[in-house]
Design an enzyme around this catalytic site. Structure first.
Site, PDB file in Angstrom:
ATOM      1  N   ASP A 195      38.457  43.700  35.536  1.00 45.00           N
ATOM      2  CA  ASP A 195      37.307  44.421  36.097  1.00 45.00           C
ATOM      3  C   ASP A 195      36.588  43.547  37.130  1.00 45.00           C
ATOM      4  O   ASP A 195      35.628  43.999  37.766  1.00 45.00           O
ATOM      5  CB  ASP A 195      36.363  44.932  35.001  1.00 45.00           C
ATOM      6  N   SER A 196      37.092  42.336  37.344  1.00 42.43           N
ATOM      7  CA  SER A 196      36.619  41.520  38.470  1.00 42.43           C
ATOM      8  C   SER A 196      36.869  42.256  39.786  1.00 42.43           C
ATOM      9  O   SER A 196      36.329  41.871  40.820  1.00 42.43           O
ATOM     10  CB  SER A 196      37.326  40.161  38.487  1.00 42.43           C
ATOM     11  N   GLU A 238      37.235  32.150  28.418  1.00 44.58           N
ATOM     12  CA  GLU A 238      36.736  31.893  29.780  1.00 44.58           C
ATOM     13  C   GLU A 238      35.495  30.993  29.759  1.00 44.58           C
ATOM     14  O   GLU A 238      34.582  31.190  28.936  1.00 44.58           O
ATOM     15  CB  GLU A 238      36.379  33.227  30.470  1.00 44.58           C
ATOM     16  N   GLU A 264      36.066  42.675  26.114  1.00 51.92           N
ATOM     17  CA  GLU A 264      35.257  41.474  25.912  1.00 51.92           C
ATOM     18  C   GLU A 264      34.497  41.545  24.591  1.00 51.92           C
ATOM     19  O   GLU A 264      34.077  42.630  24.175  1.00 51.92           O
ATOM     20  CB  GLU A 264      34.250  41.328  27.062  1.00 51.92           C
ATOM     21  N   ASP A 270      41.731  45.924  32.138  1.00 50.20           N
ATOM     22  CA  ASP A 270      40.414  45.712  31.520  1.00 50.20           C
ATOM     23  C   ASP A 270      39.741  47.032  31.177  1.00 50.20           C
ATOM     24  O   ASP A 270      39.773  47.981  31.975  1.00 50.20           O
ATOM     25  CB  ASP A 270      39.496  44.965  32.494  1.00 50.20           C
ATOM     26  N   LYS A 280      42.394  45.038  27.781  1.00 50.24           N
ATOM     27  CA  LYS A 280      41.589  43.865  27.423  1.00 50.24           C
ATOM     28  C   LYS A 280      40.150  44.295  27.259  1.00 50.24           C
ATOM     29  O   LYS A 280      39.663  45.144  28.012  1.00 50.24           O
ATOM     30  CB  LYS A 280      41.692  42.781  28.505  1.00 50.24           C
TER      31      LYS A 280
HETATM   32  O1  KIV Z   1      38.158  40.562  35.126  1.00 50.55           O
HETATM   33  C1  KIV Z   1      38.897  39.584  35.202  1.00 50.55           C
HETATM   34  O2  KIV Z   1      39.511  39.293  36.233  1.00 50.55           O
HETATM   35  C2  KIV Z   1      39.044  38.756  34.015  1.00 50.55           C
HETATM   36  C3  KIV Z   1      39.733  37.438  34.178  1.00 50.55           C
HETATM   37  C4  KIV Z   1      38.855  36.505  34.878  1.00 50.55           C
HETATM   38  C5  KIV Z   1      40.203  36.908  32.878  1.00 50.55           C
HETATM   39  O3  KIV Z   1      38.597  39.118  32.984  1.00 50.55           O
END
Ligand code: KIV
Length: 289
Positions: A66-67, A204, A137, A105, A135
């Protein structure tokens, strides 16, 4: 489903090779045996089809992080990222890859409410993208959700330590675990989602010793970012490691300087257009002689 194939006769895309066997969740999980990972797991983020094609031969896993909120959309954080964004980019990355396991994510607000809410969101992501895992968090608070999903056929990657979706609680993106109490909590978070069935865990932005302790304490492979070389694998945000931004965090190593190269190419193009040196005969259509 046709969304997972590229029409190479009409597309600019480099055709993907004949699909081979992708990395699987058990194959990734199995890389750590007896508490050790002989060959570290290689993960990079990817958000687009073409970048996925370029990274795929080199990676065990591609993460549609989600970056993308900041990297692709210029948002101030990952908080505003939507399910529609994750599904569109997830499907593009699956289309552009054939070897790596693709994980997507879960965006902020799509899973924290209840395990049932998480199942609805994760199953939508898997159906619409073709990815193999999601994924999310969070640590102890998310353990029941991780267990709920994995027992219903959804492989989950956990994410502890610096969790960017919690930026408003954390107060920033600084490294976590400087205080003893916080260090203990991060390790407890990792243990909780490990026991709940996460098949790997991203750690992280933590003190190096915490990441090393987690990698030794949990059964699942630990993928570090701003963590420790002792982790079972590493992940970086692709645009950071390619040098697309002027500023990169301390934990990023720049493997290229693409921002400078793009600037030079654009400046050369601009000069040639202004001086009528582009296009030349090589780039224009004329009747056949
Ligand atoms: O959103 C993302 O790119 C991430 C990575 C930095 C692990 O969660």
């Amino acid at each position: 489903m046709s969304t997972f194939t590229i029409d190479t006769s009409t597309s600019r895309a480099t055709p993907s090779p004949v699909p081979g066997k992708r990395m699987t969740v058990p194959a990734i999980r199995g890389r750590k045996a007896g508490g050790k990972t002989a060959q570290p797991i290689v993960m990079l983020t990817a958000y687009t089809m073409r970048m996925a094609q370029l990274l795929d031969p080199h990676c065990d896993m591609l993460l549609v992080g989600d970056s993308l909120g900041q990297v692709i959309y210029g948002l101030p954080s990952t908080i505003p990222v939507t399910m529609d964004m994750m599904c569109a980019h997830g499907a593009a990355v699956v289309r552009g890859s054939w070897h790596a396991l693709v994980a997507v994510d879960m965006p902020f607000g799509s899973y924290e409410g209840s395990p049932e809410q998480a199942f609805a969101a994760a199953s939508r992501i898997m159906k619409e993208t073709g990815c193999a895992a999601v994924k999310l968090e969070g640590g102890e608070a998310m353990a029941p959700t991780v267990e709920f999903l994995t027992h219903r056929g959804i492989p989950v990657i956990g994410h502890v330590g610096l969790t960017p979706q919690a930026v408003n609680i954390l107060g920033g993106y600084g490294a976590r675990g400087r205080e003893k109490q916080e260090a203990k909590k991060i390790i407890a978070d990792a243990r909780a989602i490990d026991e709940a069935g996460a098949f790997c865990i991203v750690v992280e932005g933590v003190m190096e010793s915490i990441a090393t302790d987690i990698a030794r304490a949990v059964a699942a492979p630990v993928i570090g970012i701003g963590a420790s070389a002792d982790c079972d694998g590493q992940v970086l945000v692709i645009d950071d490691m390619l040098g697309m931004f002027e500023r990169t965090p301390r934990f990023v190593k720049r493997y290229a300087d693409l921002a400078a190269e793009i600037g030079t190419a654009a400046a050369t193009y601009a000069d040639e257009v202004r001086e009528r040196r582009f296009p030349t005969a090589d780039q224009t259509y004329r009747p056949k002689a």
